[in-house]
Design a protein around this motif. Structure first.
Motif, short mmCIF file in Angstrom:
data_model
loop_
_atom_site.label_atom_id
_atom_site.label_comp_id
_atom_site.label_asym_id
_atom_site.label_seq_id
_atom_site.Cartn_x
_atom_site.Cartn_y
_atom_site.Cartn_z
N ALA A 152 0.84 -1.20 0.00
CA ALA A 152 0.00 0.00 0.00
C ALA A 152 0.87 1.25 0.00
CB ALA A 152 -0.92 0.00 1.20
N ASP A 153 1.99 1.24 0.74
CA ASP A 153 2.92 2.38 0.74
C ASP A 153 3.61 2.52 -0.62
OD1 ASP A 153 2.34 3.06 3.33
OD2 ASP A 153 4.12 2.13 4.21
N VAL A 154 3.85 1.39 -1.30
CA VAL A 154 4.46 1.43 -2.63
C VAL A 154 3.53 2.17 -3.60
CG1 VAL A 154 5.33 0.05 -4.56
CG2 VAL A 154 5.73 -0.71 -2.20
N TYR A 155 2.24 1.87 -3.53
CA TYR A 155 1.27 2.54 -4.40
C TYR A 155 1.27 4.06 -4.12
CZ TYR A 155 -3.15 3.78 -6.62
OH TYR A 155 -4.10 4.37 -7.41
N SER A 156 1.24 4.45 -2.83
CA SER A 156 1.23 5.87 -2.48
C SER A 156 2.48 6.57 -2.99
CB SER A 156 1.12 6.04 -0.96
OG SER A 156 -0.05 5.45 -0.47
N PHE A 157 3.63 5.88 -2.89
CA PHE A 157 4.88 6.47 -3.39
C PHE A 157 4.81 6.64 -4.90
CE2 PHE A 157 9.19 5.84 -5.16
CZ PHE A 157 9.80 6.96 -4.64
N GLY A 158 4.21 5.68 -5.61
CA GLY A 158 4.08 5.80 -7.06
C GLY A 158 3.25 7.02 -7.44
N MET A 159 2.16 7.26 -6.74
CA MET A 159 1.35 8.44 -7.02
C MET A 159 2.12 9.72 -6.74
SD MET A 159 -1.41 7.15 -8.16
CE MET A 159 -2.60 8.48 -8.18
N LEU A 160 2.95 9.70 -5.68
CA LEU A 160 3.79 10.86 -5.37
C LEU A 160 4.81 11.11 -6.49
CD1 LEU A 160 5.39 11.74 -1.97
CD2 LEU A 160 6.86 11.52 -3.95
N LEU A 161 5.43 10.04 -7.03
CA LEU A 161 6.39 10.20 -8.12
C LEU A 161 5.74 10.83 -9.35
CD1 LEU A 161 8.64 6.99 -8.31
CD2 LEU A 161 9.30 9.30 -7.66
N LEU A 162 4.54 10.39 -9.68
CA LEU A 162 3.86 10.94 -10.86
C LEU A 162 3.48 12.40 -10.66
CD1 LEU A 162 1.63 7.88 -11.81
CD2 LEU A 162 3.78 8.59 -12.84
N GLU A 163 3.21 12.80 -9.41
CA GLU A 163 2.93 14.21 -9.15
C GLU A 163 4.21 15.04 -9.25
OE1 GLU A 163 -1.12 14.21 -6.48
OE2 GLU A 163 0.79 14.31 -5.40
N ILE A 164 5.36 14.47 -8.86
CA ILE A 164 6.63 15.16 -9.06
C ILE A 164 6.87 15.39 -10.55
CG2 ILE A 164 9.14 14.92 -8.89
CD1 ILE A 164 8.77 13.58 -6.22
N VAL A 165 6.58 14.36 -11.35
CA VAL A 165 6.78 14.46 -12.80
C VAL A 165 5.87 15.52 -13.40
CG1 VAL A 165 6.52 13.23 -14.99
CG2 VAL A 165 7.59 12.09 -13.05
N GLY A 166 4.59 15.50 -13.01
CA GLY A 166 3.63 16.42 -13.60
C GLY A 166 3.64 17.80 -13.00
N GLY A 167 4.19 17.95 -11.81
CA GLY A 167 4.18 19.26 -11.17
C GLY A 167 2.79 19.69 -10.74
N GLU A 219 -2.77 8.28 -16.29
CA GLU A 219 -3.14 7.57 -17.52
C GLU A 219 -2.58 8.27 -18.75
OE1 GLU A 219 -7.09 5.69 -19.70
OE2 GLU A 219 -7.32 7.13 -18.06
N TRP A 220 -2.56 9.59 -18.71
CA TRP A 220 -1.99 10.35 -19.84
C TRP A 220 -0.50 10.04 -19.97
CZ3 TRP A 220 1.87 14.04 -20.11
CH2 TRP A 220 1.98 14.73 -21.32
N ILE A 221 0.20 9.93 -18.84
CA ILE A 221 1.63 9.60 -18.88
C ILE A 221 1.84 8.22 -19.50
CG2 ILE A 221 3.63 9.03 -17.43
CD1 ILE A 221 2.86 11.23 -15.54
N TYR A 222 1.01 7.25 -19.03
CA TYR A 222 1.17 5.88 -19.55
C TYR A 222 0.94 5.84 -21.05
CZ TYR A 222 0.66 0.91 -20.33
OH TYR A 222 0.83 -0.36 -20.82
N ASN A 223 -0.11 6.48 -21.52
CA ASN A 223 -0.42 6.47 -22.96
C ASN A 223 0.70 7.12 -23.76
OD1 ASN A 223 -2.85 5.17 -22.50
ND2 ASN A 223 -4.03 7.08 -22.35
N SER A 224 1.25 8.22 -23.24
CA SER A 224 2.32 8.92 -23.96
C SER A 224 3.57 8.05 -24.05
CB SER A 224 2.65 10.24 -23.25
OG SER A 224 1.54 11.10 -23.25
N LEU A 225 3.98 7.43 -22.95
CA LEU A 225 5.19 6.59 -22.96
C LEU A 225 4.97 5.32 -23.77
CD1 LEU A 225 6.35 6.90 -19.23
CD2 LEU A 225 7.35 8.03 -21.23
N ASN A 226 3.77 4.76 -23.69
CA ASN A 226 3.49 3.52 -24.42
C ASN A 226 3.51 3.73 -25.92
OD1 ASN A 226 2.85 0.72 -24.22
ND2 ASN A 226 0.76 1.19 -24.90
N ALA A 246 8.75 8.56 -14.19
CA ALA A 246 7.39 8.21 -14.62
C ALA A 246 7.21 6.70 -14.70
CB ALA A 246 7.08 8.87 -15.96
N ILE A 247 8.18 6.00 -15.29
CA ILE A 247 8.05 4.54 -15.42
C ILE A 247 8.06 3.87 -14.05
CG2 ILE A 247 9.24 2.46 -16.26
CD1 ILE A 247 10.16 4.07 -18.68
N VAL A 248 8.94 4.33 -13.14
CA VAL A 248 8.95 3.76 -11.78
C VAL A 248 7.60 4.01 -11.11
CG1 VAL A 248 10.00 3.89 -9.50
CG2 VAL A 248 11.44 4.01 -11.54
N GLY A 249 7.07 5.21 -11.29
CA GLY A 249 5.78 5.53 -10.72
C GLY A 249 4.67 4.63 -11.23
#
Length: 602
Positions: A476-491, A509-516, A538-541
């Motif tokens: 559960a903490d891993v998931y929260s950290f992933g959301m935090l990473l994506l917010e760092i990326v998006g600002g 989802e926008w990040i995933y679609n763009s990278l994919n 972004a990928i780690v997130g």
């Protein structure tokens, strides 16, 4: 609050009863008894200034009005005429001669009104006398007769047989020896008769040392009808008031009992905690450290944070907990958890306060506030950190979480990883804070038991909200950290409802679609190498926010991924394949709402 209301109710009630009650107001011993007012006063019931010296009255057990005369003589007062300044006295036992023995009127304010008063000599005789003697039956008994004779008469003319002289009574009226005769006595000082004739009352002048009297208007007597209504209202409202008071007492007792149990639970915990390092402070120490709470740093759902300073100029942050929330669980969680943690990426607990119902936590002071104020700022402040510094911050947070999961004797699940709970020191090194929702479990335990979700919406793992997604664990903490990473990326927050194009509201989802699709994430890219860092973060997130907990990496693997170059990183499976429609149809639905702290089954 209940205690304050209860005391206010009592004060109001009794103040109402006492309103308008004059301590010198007219009174009486019984309903049909003589009215008692100045110059008379009821001894032991009214203060000295309510009467004139020597005019003390009292009530007998049978509610007779008694006048206190010199030599401890007490006689019954039958009537008081305040206009004529006249008081009618009688003996309560029906024998005035006995009470008036050796009474000297010259030493008293009251004087006889009888124009014909005499001196008498009393004799006791063993035989019946028929001379001009006055029999006194109340003093006589069988074989012992008492007679009175005018003192001016010659004993030789009285022909007293078998008699002996007893004592003399001076200046008394002839009728005093009658069974029902009362003695009218007049007072000449103080002069109050003229006040009564004017329809006024009399009283002592204020600050007068000569016992001077003055007239004043008679206080208005309460309306009898109104008094009766008040009495009826009192009889009706009295039981209701007693019920309300009983309820208030019960509420106060229950509240105090719960608070006392809470305090005892915390004290027991702190007793077991003595061997650990954080210092215990009194509430007075806390006030001194914070300079009486002058510098407020911030406020949350469970308390307010103030800036403080020790005598050696060391700065601290003091979190004063709000007693109205929780039952001490957050306090125990933070002290019990943080007191055992010593890591560069975890805020250090300097001390704590548990002084009665007052609780506070003392942390090291971090001057650069929280990560939230940098990554969500609309100004250029967040860009000034640079992507390399943001990458270092992300790596430091990951190392801190890995330490919580693997570096302690027990695994610590934080359950509230978010930018607001990541504080930055003077060098912008991150430190994880706020362990109020944390839970400890053994490292061998694959899942933890919970009765309800905990954390902040937008960062809570799916399995915490619904067990259909899997068991709750350290993932559960891993998931929260992933959301935090994506917010760092998006600002920005991942669910920003202020974005005009709602198709782009759910940023992960926008990040995933763009990278994919092989596109570059051109987000605040200013220097060579920035794009590579944003792609790696972004990928780690995206790996961390997989909906199935088993598909997420451990924090140890996350640290390795962040420390790597990121050139050979592979994209994870699409975590939004089954939920993208739901999220788009409900953009930003209470996604930053705070959830309440829950109690544990185990």
């Amino acid at each position: 609050m209940a205690s304050y209301t209860f005391h206010l109710l009592l004060l109001t009630f009794f103040a109402g009863l006492g309103a308008g009650q004059d301590e010198c107001s007219e009174t009486s011993c019984r309903d049909n008894g003589p009215a008692i007012r100045f110059p008379f006063r009821l001894k032991d019931r009214q203060p000295d200034h309510c009467g004139y010296p020597g005019f003390d009255l009292s009530c007998s057990q049978s509610k007779d009005t008694l006048l206190h005369l010199p030599f401890s003589v007490k006689v019954s007062v039958q009537k008081i005429n305040y206009k004529s300044q006249l008081v009618h006295l009688n003996d309560p036992d029906g024998c005035l001669p006995l009470q008036l023995t050796n009474l000297n009127y010259s030493a008293f304010h009251l004087q006889s009104q009888d124009n014909y008063y005499h001196n008498f000599t009393l004799f006791n005789c063993t035989s019946t006398q028929r001379a001009s003697l006055i029999p006194i039956s109340c003093l006589s008994s069988p074989g012992y007769q008492v007679y009175a004779a005018y003192s001016s008469d010659s004993i030789s003319h009285l022909r007293l047989l078998s008699c002996s002289k007893m004592y003399e009574i001076f200046s008394v009226p002839y009728g005093i020896f009658g069974k029902k005769f009362d003695v009218p006595l007049n007072w000449s000082k103080p002069i109050c008769g003229h006040c009564e004739e004017q329809g006024k009352y009399c009283r002592l002048k204020n600050n007068s040392t000569q016992h001077e009297a003055e007239c004043f208007d008679i206080p208005k007597q309460p309306n009898r009808g109104a008094s009766k209504k008040l009495k009826v209202a009192g009889e009706v409202l009295g039981p209701l008031l007693m019920l309300l008071i009983s309820i208030a007492i019960y509420c106060v007792h229950t509240s105090n009992k719960l608070k006392k149990e809470d305090e005892m639970r915390i004290e027991k915990f702190l007793e077991d905690y003595k061997a650990l390092k954080p210092t215990r402070y009194s509430y007075a120490d806390i006030k001194k450290i914070t300079n009486r709470f002058q510098d407020k740093l911030g406020q949350g759902g469970y308390g307010t944070v103030f800036k403080g300073k020790f005598s050696n100029e060391i700065l601290v942050a003091v979190k004063v907990l709000n007693n109205s929330k929780g039952n001490g669980e957050e306090f125990i969680n933070e002290v019990g958890t943080m007191g055992t943690i010593h890591h560069v990426n975890v805020v250090r607990l300097v001390g704590y306060c548990a002084d009665g119902f007052r609780r506070a936590l003392v942390y090291e002071f971090l001057p650069n506030d929280s990560l939230e104020k940098f990554i969500f700022s609309a100004s250029s402040r967040n860009i000034s950190l640079g992507w390399e510094k943001l990458q270092d911050i992300a790596l430091g947070i990951a190392k801190g979480i890995e330490y919580l999961h693997q570096g302690c004797d027990q695994r610590i699940l934080h359950f509230d990883i978010k930018p607001h709970n990541i504080l930055l020191d003077q060098s912008f090194n991150p430190k994880i804070s706020d362990f109020g929702l944390a839970k400890l479990c053994s490292k061998e335990q694959s899942a933890v038991s919970m009765t309800a979700a905990r954390g902040t919406m937008g960062y809570i793992a799916p399995e915490v909200l619904s067990r259909n997604f899997g068991k709750v664990s350290y993932k559960a903490d891993v998931y929260s950290f992933g959301m935090l990473l994506l917010e760092i990326v998006g600002g920005r927050k991942n669910n920003d409802v202020t974005v005009e194009n709602t198709s782009q509201v759910y940023f992960p989802e926008w990040i995933y679609n763009s990278l994919n699709q092989g596109e570059e994430l051109r987000i605040r890219i200013e220097e060579d190498g920035d794009a590579k860092i944003t792609r790696k973060l972004a990928i780690v997130g995206l790996w961390c926010i997989q909906w199935c907990p088993a598909d997420r990496p451990s924090m140890k693997v996350v640290v390795q991924m962040l420390e790597g170059e990121g050139d050979n990183m592979t994209m994870p499976a699409n975590p939004f394949a089954t939920i993208s429609t739901t999220i788009r149809n409900n953009p930003g639905r209470h996604l930053q709402q705070e959830l309440p702290v829950i109690s544990e089954i185990e």
